[in-house]
Design a protein around this motif. Structure first.
Motif, mmCIF file in Angstrom:
data_model
loop_
_atom_site.group_PDB
_atom_site.id
_atom_site.type_symbol
_atom_site.label_atom_id
_atom_site.label_comp_id
_atom_site.label_asym_id
_atom_site.label_seq_id
_atom_site.Cartn_x
_atom_site.Cartn_y
_atom_site.Cartn_z
ATOM 1 N N ASN A 145 53.277 30.567 53.968
ATOM 2 C CA ASN A 145 52.589 31.845 54.097
ATOM 3 C C ASN A 145 53.376 32.833 53.246
ATOM 4 O O ASN A 145 54.268 33.516 53.726
ATOM 5 N N THR A 147 53.605 35.342 49.332
ATOM 6 C CA THR A 147 52.890 36.204 48.398
ATOM 7 C C THR A 147 53.399 35.935 46.994
ATOM 8 O O THR A 147 54.617 35.950 46.758
ATOM 9 N N ARG A 149 52.702 37.474 43.290
ATOM 10 C CA ARG A 149 52.046 38.577 42.594
ATOM 11 C C ARG A 149 51.058 39.260 43.540
ATOM 12 O O ARG A 149 51.467 39.811 44.553
ATOM 13 N N ASN A 150 49.783 39.204 43.187
ATOM 14 C CA ASN A 150 48.781 39.856 44.037
ATOM 15 C C ASN A 150 48.039 38.869 44.936
ATOM 16 O O ASN A 150 46.995 39.192 45.481
ATOM 17 N N ALA A 152 47.958 36.212 48.244
ATOM 18 C CA ALA A 152 48.518 35.675 49.486
ATOM 19 C C ALA A 152 48.230 34.178 49.498
ATOM 20 O O ALA A 152 47.079 33.757 49.398
ATOM 21 N N LYS A 154 48.567 30.444 51.308
ATOM 22 C CA LYS A 154 48.785 29.689 52.540
ATOM 23 C C LYS A 154 48.475 28.221 52.271
ATOM 24 O O LYS A 154 47.572 27.910 51.487
ATOM 25 N N ASP A 173 43.160 37.571 47.310
ATOM 26 C CA ASP A 173 43.572 38.711 46.501
ATOM 27 C C ASP A 173 43.928 39.872 47.428
ATOM 28 O O ASP A 173 43.081 40.379 48.164
ATOM 29 N N ILE A 174 45.183 40.293 47.385
ATOM 30 C CA ILE A 174 45.634 41.374 48.266
ATOM 31 C C ILE A 174 45.996 42.616 47.448
ATOM 32 O O ILE A 174 46.820 43.430 47.869
ATOM 33 N N THR A 175 45.360 42.759 46.276
ATOM 34 C CA THR A 175 45.627 43.921 45.428
ATOM 35 C C THR A 175 45.379 45.215 46.184
ATOM 36 O O THR A 175 46.197 46.151 46.140
ATOM 37 N N GLN A 177 45.340 45.712 49.417
ATOM 38 C CA GLN A 177 46.333 45.898 50.470
ATOM 39 C C GLN A 177 47.662 46.370 49.897
ATOM 40 O O GLN A 177 48.332 47.228 50.475
ATOM 41 N N LEU A 178 48.025 45.777 48.722
ATOM 42 C CA LEU A 178 49.276 46.203 48.086
ATOM 43 C C LEU A 178 49.186 47.659 47.650
ATOM 44 O O LEU A 178 50.155 48.420 47.783
#
Length: 230
Positions: A145, A147, A149-150, A152, A154, A173-175, A177-178
């Motif tokens: 689990n 990260t 870059r951008n 996440a 799992k 893609d957690i862009t 959230q970041l």
């Protein structure tokens, strides 16, 4: 009973036994051959094999039921595969399935888009553009689990019916959230800095205002200076 009669009975019994043995042999051989044909048809994915019902109706009916059940099962499996393919093709989460040798047997459209690839057949193909991800997945670790870059990342394991252990990787893609986290961090820092600055200048403002109120002279320069400080 005469000797001739005894001989005739004996010969008749032997013939009956021989005929029965031959019939049983033919029955067993025919059944064995039919079973072999059924197995070969199953292995070759031929679901159209059927045995005639006019001979050995009970055996043939049973074999036909087996063939029909296996045919229906194969159809359900095919429908299930298409169902899951449609799901993985529609979701925004990237899904990659990797074999122990690093061969990628599934990379859905979302995964290809997130990784910027048109196609993906081997994990090593990402070593140039996604070296961090390649190192992270080296050895096919499960329960990750992390990260990158951008993304996440799992991972989980799945053992196929033939014993092959596969690694399932999901990418999100957690862009956004970041970005939200970054804005929140800067906002919090701004609040802290504002608080510390205000704590530092509050006494100065208070002193300047006090001096201005108590100053009884007519020096405009002093008055303007205290106003500026305040």
């Amino acid at each position: 009973m005469t000797t001739a009669q005894t001989a005739i009975l004996t010969i008749t019994a032997i013939l009956l036994i021989a005929w029965g043995a031959y019939t049983a042999y033919r029955y067993i051989t025919r059944t064995h051959r039919q079973l072999r044909m059924l197995l070969e048809a199953i292995e070759s994915a031929d679901t159209s094999l059927r045995f005639p019902a006019n001979s050995d109706s009970e055996v043939n009916a049973t074999l036909n039921r087996i063939a029909q059940s296996l045919s229906a099962l194969r159809i359900r499996i095919s429908e299930t595969e298409k169902y899951y393919e449609s799901i993985t093709g529609a979701v925004a989460t990237g899904v990659i399935v990797i074999t122990p040798t690093g061969h990628i047997i599934l990379a859905n459209p979302a995964a290809l888009s997130l990784l910027g690839r048109q196609a993906l057949t081997r994990l090593s193909a990402l070593s140039d553009s996604w070296s961090e991800l390649t190192r992270l997945l080296d050895g096919l670790p499960t329960g990750l689990n992390a990260t990158v870059r951008n993304l996440a990342v799992k991972t989980s394991a799945f053992t196929r019916h033939d014993g092959l252990r596969l690694l399932i990787v999901t990418l999100d893609d957690i862009t956004r959230q970041l970005e939200d986290t970054s804005v929140e961090t800067w906002s919090e820092m701004s609040r802290v800095l504002t608080h510390e600055i205000m704590n530092g200048i509050a006494p100065v403002v208070s002193i300047a205002e006090t001096l201005r109120m108590r100053y009884e002279g007519d020096n405009d320069y002093m008055t303007r200076g205290l106003d500026v400080i305040s």
